[in-house]
Design an enzyme around this catalytic site. Sequence first.
Site, mmCIF file in Angstrom:
data_model
loop_
_atom_site.group_PDB
_atom_site.id
_atom_site.type_symbol
_atom_site.label_atom_id
_atom_site.label_comp_id
_atom_site.label_asym_id
_atom_site.label_seq_id
_atom_site.Cartn_x
_atom_site.Cartn_y
_atom_site.Cartn_z
ATOM 1 N N HIS A 1 13.141 15.489 -41.804
ATOM 2 C CA HIS A 1 14.365 15.754 -41.054
ATOM 3 C C HIS A 1 15.374 16.505 -41.929
ATOM 4 O O HIS A 1 16.009 17.461 -41.486
ATOM 5 C CB HIS A 1 14.991 14.433 -40.584
ATOM 6 C CG HIS A 1 14.353 13.850 -39.361
ATOM 7 N ND1 HIS A 1 13.070 13.388 -39.345
ATOM 8 C CD2 HIS A 1 14.843 13.658 -38.095
ATOM 9 C CE1 HIS A 1 12.785 12.923 -38.138
ATOM 10 N NE2 HIS A 1 13.838 13.077 -37.358
ATOM 11 N N ASP B 1 27.134 -1.169 5.480
ATOM 12 C CA ASP B 1 25.694 -1.107 5.744
ATOM 13 C C ASP B 1 25.328 0.140 6.532
ATOM 14 O O ASP B 1 24.200 0.635 6.418
ATOM 15 C CB ASP B 1 25.251 -2.337 6.542
ATOM 16 C CG ASP B 1 24.937 -3.526 5.643
ATOM 17 O OD1 ASP B 1 24.965 -3.371 4.409
ATOM 18 O OD2 ASP B 1 24.674 -4.616 6.185
ATOM 19 N N ASN C 1 10.346 -6.448 1.473
ATOM 20 C CA ASN C 1 10.137 -7.878 1.324
ATOM 21 C C ASN C 1 9.675 -8.200 -0.094
ATOM 22 O O ASN C 1 9.623 -7.321 -0.960
ATOM 23 C CB ASN C 1 9.140 -8.387 2.367
ATOM 24 C CG ASN C 1 7.760 -7.737 2.223
ATOM 25 O OD1 ASN C 1 7.399 -7.204 1.182
ATOM 26 N ND2 ASN C 1 6.985 -7.777 3.297
ATOM 27 N N GLN D 1 0.815 -1.215 0.000
ATOM 28 C CA GLN D 1 0.000 0.000 0.000
ATOM 29 C C GLN D 1 0.852 1.270 0.000
ATOM 30 O O GLN D 1 0.443 2.294 -0.547
ATOM 31 C CB GLN D 1 -0.998 -0.004 1.157
ATOM 32 C CG GLN D 1 -0.410 -0.106 2.547
ATOM 33 C CD GLN D 1 -0.268 -1.550 3.036
ATOM 34 O OE1 GLN D 1 -0.070 -2.464 2.252
ATOM 35 N NE2 GLN D 1 -0.367 -1.740 4.350
#
Length: 425
Positions: free
Chosen positions: A415, A356, A209, A186
């Site tokens: 072009h 970390d 997760n 959510q």
Amino acid sequence: MKTIQNPSRAAWAALLERPSIDATSLKETVSGLLGEVRKRGDAAVRELGQKFDRISVNDFLVSETEMEQAVNSLSPDLANAITCAADNIRRFHQQQLRNEEPIETMAGVRCWRKSIGIEKVGLYIPGGTAPLFSTVLMLGIPAKIAGCREVVLCTPPDHTGNVHPAILFAARLTGIHRVYRIGGVQAIAAMAYGTETVPRVFKIFGPGNQYVTCAKQLVQQEGIAIDMPAGPSEVCVLADATASPAFIAADLLSQAEHGADSQVLLVSTDGALIEKTKTELQRQLALLPRKDIAQKALENSQAILLNTLEEAIELVNDYAAEHLIIACADDEAIAGKITNAGSVFLGHYSPESAGDYASGTNHTLPTNGFARAYSGVSVDSFVKKITYQRLTEEGLQLLGNTVISMAEAEGLDAHANAVKIRLKQ
């Protein structure tokens, strides 16, 4: 942790597979949840929070008062540690800013490139079994350095409906003031589509997760950029006889405690080292508060014994680890041969946990083998690069025939005419 001795090259691919999940049913579930938030906004976010987190939240936005209380409630030791880490991360990422000088590719043709911060970005910070306040630093600092105008942070609340104070402290420290107590699919949906409360963003960052990861991948298909495809965290340790079994075991466990779906891999040419490390693993595992989680991760993990260092390096490159620790005597020489890894830790005194948290490098890294093609998060992740060119009349005269010839050869006459009409004046 299983030991595999001298596997054939034909067996490598199977050995290096990550833990698998039923992606089909996962996508169906996540797609349905995304659709609910897209259709019903805050009401769906609230219902899903009650269903999955068993938390009823009325006001998603964390107030300034709550932020201030969190800052004041943190222990001085933790506040100082987070501040030290932030300083190192800021120094490392600040050096990634580069001003590119304009270049004249030919007379009268001047080109340059400029980095522009992505206007609106969303950060997802896990807060379930481990509130990752360190990730706030890893994402918030480069976002601010890049010049992102609006930074939105979503994180799941605890069982009382509050956000962990260290997450709020880190947010305040990095200059983030819009923190929403929303977790899971959510949260990704709210940032991707926007709700009555949460603004829509242009790019979403952050680990999570399997549901969060799937949600990010699905919204990417709808045009919302994400940092990278990422799955469960992982580490690979490449070790020789000079390595410490206790150090290696500690490094493997520091990764295994992330989650039951994490994976750790030990690669070595020394069988005795592997056996000593496995013994040390059991000794240290018994002392961990999260030993049940770590034990499950170890069941998905293995030690691989190979005959030569060259083979070991090749296997490590095939694995393309999120974190690679080179616990070898010739660590820098070996590092020069590494082509696939998210972040590399050299020598016996460079634990993964340093990266970390506080060494300065970013810990948001490609997993699941994506290090073969993706980099970790950096300031570049939060910018878009716009190219510019200015041609003088002389420049167009010099370049014009080249453009006309190429455009006409491709059958794109308009072009060509865009050049011809200017050359006729």
